[in-house]
Design an enzyme around this catalytic site. Sequence first.
Site, PDB file in Angstrom:
ATOM      1  N   GLY A  15      32.401  51.334  67.890  1.00 28.28           N
ATOM      2  CA  GLY A  15      31.952  50.169  67.140  1.00 28.28           C
ATOM      3  C   GLY A  15      33.044  49.129  66.982  1.00 28.28           C
ATOM      4  O   GLY A  15      34.208  49.356  67.331  1.00 28.28           O
ATOM      5  N   ASP A  16      32.650  47.951  66.510  1.00 30.14           N
ATOM      6  CA  ASP A  16      33.568  46.836  66.226  1.00 30.14           C
ATOM      7  C   ASP A  16      34.331  46.372  67.463  1.00 30.14           C
ATOM      8  O   ASP A  16      35.476  45.919  67.363  1.00 30.14           O
ATOM      9  CB  ASP A  16      34.554  47.227  65.109  1.00 30.14           C
ATOM     10  CG  ASP A  16      33.827  47.707  63.873  1.00 30.14           C
ATOM     11  OD1 ASP A  16      32.746  47.176  63.590  1.00 30.14           O
ATOM     12  OD2 ASP A  16      34.338  48.617  63.196  1.00 30.14           O
ATOM     13  N   LYS A  19      31.137  42.894  69.651  1.00 27.99           N
ATOM     14  CA  LYS A  19      29.792  42.688  70.208  1.00 27.99           C
ATOM     15  C   LYS A  19      29.199  41.349  69.758  1.00 27.99           C
ATOM     16  O   LYS A  19      28.648  40.600  70.555  1.00 27.99           O
ATOM     17  CB  LYS A  19      28.852  43.825  69.762  1.00 27.99           C
ATOM     18  CG  LYS A  19      29.238  45.195  70.274  1.00 27.99           C
ATOM     19  CD  LYS A  19      28.308  46.283  69.736  1.00 27.99           C
ATOM     20  CE  LYS A  19      28.474  46.533  68.256  1.00 27.99           C
ATOM     21  NZ  LYS A  19      29.766  47.087  67.855  1.00 27.99           N
ATOM     22  N   GLY A  43      28.534  45.573  61.011  1.00 29.17           N
ATOM     23  CA  GLY A  43      29.162  44.354  60.502  1.00 29.17           C
ATOM     24  C   GLY A  43      29.500  43.511  61.715  1.00 29.17           C
ATOM     25  O   GLY A  43      30.405  43.863  62.465  1.00 29.17           O
ATOM     26  N   HIS A  44      28.760  42.451  61.940  1.00 26.45           N
ATOM     27  CA  HIS A  44      28.874  41.665  63.173  1.00 26.45           C
ATOM     28  C   HIS A  44      29.416  40.269  62.855  1.00 26.45           C
ATOM     29  O   HIS A  44      28.736  39.468  62.222  1.00 26.45           O
ATOM     30  CB  HIS A  44      27.508  41.577  63.873  1.00 26.45           C
ATOM     31  CG  HIS A  44      27.089  42.894  64.460  1.00 26.45           C
ATOM     32  ND1 HIS A  44      25.925  43.073  65.160  1.00 26.45           N
ATOM     33  CD2 HIS A  44      27.710  44.097  64.470  1.00 26.45           C
ATOM     34  CE1 HIS A  44      25.844  44.337  65.573  1.00 26.45           C
ATOM     35  NE2 HIS A  44      26.912  44.971  65.159  1.00 26.45           N
ATOM     36  N   GLN A 228      26.896  49.471  66.361  1.00 29.48           N
ATOM     37  CA  GLN A 228      27.763  50.648  66.495  1.00 29.48           C
ATOM     38  C   GLN A 228      28.329  50.738  67.928  1.00 29.48           C
ATOM     39  O   GLN A 228      28.495  49.721  68.574  1.00 29.48           O
ATOM     40  CB  GLN A 228      27.032  51.947  66.099  1.00 29.48           C
ATOM     41  CG  GLN A 228      26.749  52.051  64.603  1.00 29.48           C
ATOM     42  CD  GLN A 228      25.509  51.326  64.148  1.00 29.48           C
ATOM     43  OE1 GLN A 228      24.433  51.546  64.662  1.00 29.48           O
ATOM     44  NE2 GLN A 228      25.640  50.454  63.178  1.00 29.48           N
ATOM     45  N   THR A 243      26.689  58.126  63.783  1.00 28.90           N
ATOM     46  CA  THR A 243      25.683  57.545  62.906  1.00 28.90           C
ATOM     47  C   THR A 243      24.362  58.294  63.132  1.00 28.90           C
ATOM     48  O   THR A 243      24.314  59.260  63.906  1.00 28.90           O
ATOM     49  CB  THR A 243      25.550  56.022  63.130  1.00 28.90           C
ATOM     50  OG1 THR A 243      24.716  55.485  62.090  1.00 28.90           O
ATOM     51  CG2 THR A 243      24.983  55.686  64.501  1.00 28.90           C
ATOM     52  N   LEU A 336      41.988  40.818  74.020  1.00 28.47           N
ATOM     53  CA  LEU A 336      43.146  40.932  74.901  1.00 28.47           C
ATOM     54  C   LEU A 336      44.368  40.250  74.263  1.00 28.47           C
ATOM     55  O   LEU A 336      45.506  40.700  74.447  1.00 28.47           O
ATOM     56  CB  LEU A 336      42.818  40.284  76.249  1.00 28.47           C
ATOM     57  CG  LEU A 336      43.765  40.601  77.406  1.00 28.47           C
ATOM     58  CD1 LEU A 336      43.698  42.080  77.762  1.00 28.47           C
ATOM     59  CD2 LEU A 336      43.435  39.759  78.636  1.00 28.47           C
ATOM     60  N   GLY A 420      40.182  35.534  71.843  1.00 25.34           N
ATOM     61  CA  GLY A 420      40.257  35.089  70.456  1.00 25.34           C
ATOM     62  C   GLY A 420      38.888  35.215  69.824  1.00 25.34           C
ATOM     63  O   GLY A 420      37.886  35.387  70.525  1.00 25.34           O
TER      64      GLY A 420
HETATM   65  P1  GDP Z   1      31.215  44.048  66.259  1.00 25.94           P
HETATM   66  O1  GDP Z   1      30.794  44.973  65.177  1.00 25.94           O
HETATM   67  O2  GDP Z   1      31.341  44.732  67.580  1.00 25.94           O
HETATM   68  O3  GDP Z   1      30.378  42.800  66.355  1.00 25.94           O
HETATM   69  O4  GDP Z   1      32.698  43.569  65.890  1.00 25.94           O
HETATM   70  P2  GDP Z   1      33.258  43.172  64.417  1.00 25.94           P
HETATM   71  O5  GDP Z   1      32.763  41.814  64.075  1.00 25.94           O
HETATM   72  O6  GDP Z   1      33.016  44.255  63.446  1.00 25.94           O
HETATM   73  O7  GDP Z   1      34.813  43.184  64.694  1.00 25.94           O
HETATM   74  C1  GDP Z   1      35.401  42.409  65.672  1.00 25.94           C
HETATM   75  C2  GDP Z   1      36.479  41.523  65.010  1.00 25.94           C
HETATM   76  O8  GDP Z   1      37.325  40.999  65.998  1.00 25.94           O
HETATM   77  C3  GDP Z   1      35.898  40.336  64.275  1.00 25.94           C
HETATM   78  O9  GDP Z   1      36.754  40.014  63.207  1.00 25.94           O
HETATM   79  C4  GDP Z   1      35.924  39.236  65.334  1.00 25.94           C
HETATM   80  O10 GDP Z   1      36.006  37.933  64.772  1.00 25.94           O
HETATM   81  C5  GDP Z   1      37.201  39.574  66.052  1.00 25.94           C
HETATM   82  N1  GDP Z   1      37.240  39.239  67.500  1.00 25.94           N
HETATM   83  C6  GDP Z   1      36.242  39.316  68.430  1.00 25.94           C
HETATM   84  N2  GDP Z   1      36.709  39.033  69.665  1.00 25.94           N
HETATM   85  C7  GDP Z   1      38.042  38.780  69.520  1.00 25.94           C
HETATM   86  C8  GDP Z   1      39.084  38.472  70.439  1.00 25.94           C
HETATM   87  O11 GDP Z   1      38.910  38.378  71.650  1.00 25.94           O
HETATM   88  N3  GDP Z   1      40.341  38.309  69.912  1.00 25.94           N
HETATM   89  C9  GDP Z   1      40.594  38.433  68.572  1.00 25.94           C
HETATM   90  N4  GDP Z   1      41.840  38.270  68.153  1.00 25.94           N
HETATM   91  N5  GDP Z   1      39.624  38.742  67.691  1.00 25.94           N
HETATM   92  C10 GDP Z   1      38.366  38.921  68.156  1.00 25.94           C
HETATM   93  P1  IMO Z   2      29.218  47.823  64.239  1.00 25.76           P
HETATM   94  O1  IMO Z   2      27.816  47.464  64.691  1.00 25.76           O
HETATM   95  C1  IMO Z   2      32.094  50.904  63.213  1.00 25.76           C
HETATM   96  C2  IMO Z   2      30.522  54.580  61.409  1.00 25.76           C
HETATM   97  C3  IMO Z   2      30.930  54.848  59.978  1.00 25.76           C
HETATM   98  C4  IMO Z   2      30.985  56.353  60.010  1.00 25.76           C
HETATM   99  C5  IMO Z   2      29.791  56.717  60.892  1.00 25.76           C
HETATM  100  C6  IMO Z   2      28.527  57.048  60.135  1.00 25.76           C
HETATM  101  O2  IMO Z   2      29.807  46.826  63.314  1.00 25.76           O
HETATM  102  O3  IMO Z   2      30.060  48.148  65.414  1.00 25.76           O
HETATM  103  P2  IMO Z   2      26.767  55.556  58.810  1.00 25.76           P
HETATM  104  O4  IMO Z   2      26.944  54.606  57.657  1.00 25.76           O
HETATM  105  O5  IMO Z   2      26.212  54.910  60.040  1.00 25.76           O
HETATM  106  O6  IMO Z   2      26.016  56.791  58.430  1.00 25.76           O
HETATM  107  O7  IMO Z   2      28.261  56.052  59.173  1.00 25.76           O
HETATM  108  O8  IMO Z   2      29.559  55.584  61.706  1.00 25.76           O
HETATM  109  N1  IMO Z   2      29.887  53.265  61.649  1.00 25.76           N
HETATM  110  C7  IMO Z   2      30.500  52.228  62.235  1.00 25.76           C
HETATM  111  N2  IMO Z   2      31.787  52.082  62.633  1.00 25.76           N
HETATM  112  N3  IMO Z   2      31.208  49.911  63.414  1.00 25.76           N
HETATM  113  C8  IMO Z   2      29.912  50.049  63.036  1.00 25.76           C
HETATM  114  O9  IMO Z   2      28.974  49.136  63.351  1.00 25.76           O
HETATM  115  C9  IMO Z   2      29.520  51.241  62.378  1.00 25.76           C
HETATM  116  N4  IMO Z   2      28.361  51.693  61.873  1.00 25.76           N
HETATM  117  C10 IMO Z   2      28.596  52.931  61.449  1.00 25.76           C
HETATM  118  O10 IMO Z   2      32.192  54.272  59.703  1.00 25.76           O
HETATM  119  O11 IMO Z   2      32.137  56.797  60.664  1.00 25.76           O
HETATM  120 MG    MG Z   3      31.459  45.648  63.281  1.00 22.40          MG
END
Ligand code: GDP
Ligand code: IMO
Ligand code: MG
Length: 433
Positions: A15-16, A19, A43-44, A228, A243, A336, A420
């Site tokens: 995750g994170d 996306k 959290g997107h 995720q 999850t 990157l 970025g």
């Molecule tokens: P998601 O859950 O996959 O949508 O990702 P999140 O939003 O939870 O976490 C990604 C974080 O990295 C966010 O704070 C974005 O603003 C940031 N981000 C995404 N792409 C880049 C990148 O290429 N460089 C940097 N420095 N930050 C990025």
């Molecule tokens: P995005 O879409 C990162 C993790 C939780 C925990 C496990 C189970 O932003 O990438 P849950 O609340 O789903 O029962 O928790 O999954 N988890 C994530 N980690 N990004 C997420 O979503 C996540 N959604 C759930 O931290 O380890």
């Molecule tokens: Mg996220």
Amino acid sequence: MSNMSNAVVVGTQWGDEGKAKVIDYLADRSDLVIRFQGGANAGHTVIANRRKFIFHLVPSGIMYPDKVCIVGNGVAFDAEQFLKEVDELDACGISVAERLFVSDAAHLVLPYHKSLDTASESFMGKEKIGTTGRGIGPAYSDKIFRVGIRVGDLVDADRLTEKIKNGFERHRALAASIYKADFPLSLDEIIHRYAAVRQRMLPFIDDTAFRIFEAYSKGKRLLFEGAQGTFLDIDHGTYPFVTSANTVAGCAFTGSGIGPAAIDHVIGIVKTYTTRVGNGPFPTELDNATGEMLRKEGGEFGATTGRPRRCGWFDTVMVRRAVQLNGLTHLVLTKLDVLNKLEEIPICTHYEIRGKRLERFPSNAALVSEAIPVYETMPGWKSDIAQCRSYGELPLQARTYIERIREICYNIPVLIVSVGPERRQTIEVTPLT
Ligand code: GDP
Ligand code: IMO
Ligand code: MG
């Protein structure tokens, strides 16, 4: 990249991966953006037009005024959270009227699901999963146990009250008998709150499977937004530290109600290092100053819970597995720029488990926790790449790093490199055909 056609976007790690940033970028050349699984555990983060939004349920294409956004049947739907996001968008002048729809077959996450999630986690103590506390496990359990409440149930006020009452009593009994926990909210409070939620939700409720089919039949372009990551998948992830839903690309079909033939591209988002929130095995984890540095440079704190993310080096054993499990047709490499200052960049190419070389990610999480990562080292570029806008502008070492990743990951073409968090900090490498 003129012809976007229909694509699924998924996370390839835990995750994170970034996306939402990529969804926002690709949404420009799509017509519908569709969430198909997960819930407000996601959290997107989208940064566009000098605004930053963190979406938990509203699809990340909503920033464009003409895109239709859909929350599909596979989502665990927290209506109160959803309405909060709608209000935030509204406050910024972004109207969602008649272009944001929620499947009547999506299951509701009620406040008692969140209470049970928290109660179960404290009961498990050291063994806990480290969930987001958003009620995901209990809500999907109800769905599978066939006692859930669906978005469509919001239409009939009396039936809704009856169902909430039954659900509340069952969960309270469970919490009291097994977890010895009280519920912070009373049944009356929940019923009262949901009377208002119900009214506000009515315009959003829709047979979204039909809406998607109709759009598809007219040649509209569909973009499916995964939440995720592959290794949080209930079947294919590092169980039980996962999850409660499938997260792999195949779930886009069941979670939205369209058949597999509708998809042209499966795009895997790959962070150029690795992070994880919550518990469970993590072979390349750096529990030291280097991990701390990645966390700081990458701003690696959970977008949903604010928890510091665990950080480690890039793991190609995992990403190769993600290519297999999702049938990836393209990779997108993100963050990157976070590696800008590094002298050398290690990439994990295989594991050693019990003295044996292993190039395949073990399907058994217990074995994953025994894996010793083996690295090869690439030279760093030691310069700021955040302003680069074309592949050719990237330093040679950065291009070599990208080429090496591509080579190890079955030579899947790299579609985009992200340098970025902002929409414009995006480099298109390969055109989509
Ligand atoms: P998601 O859950 O996959 O949508 O990702 P999140 O939003 O939870 O976490 C990604 C974080 O990295 C966010 O704070 C974005 O603003 C940031 N981000 C995404 N792409 C880049 C990148 O290429 N460089 C940097 N420095 N930050 C990025
Ligand atoms: P995005 O879409 C990162 C993790 C939780 C925990 C496990 C189970 O932003 O990438 P849950 O609340 O789903 O029962 O928790 O999954 N988890 C994530 N980690 N990004 C997420 O979503 C996540 N959604 C759930 O931290 O380890
Ligand atoms: Mg996220």
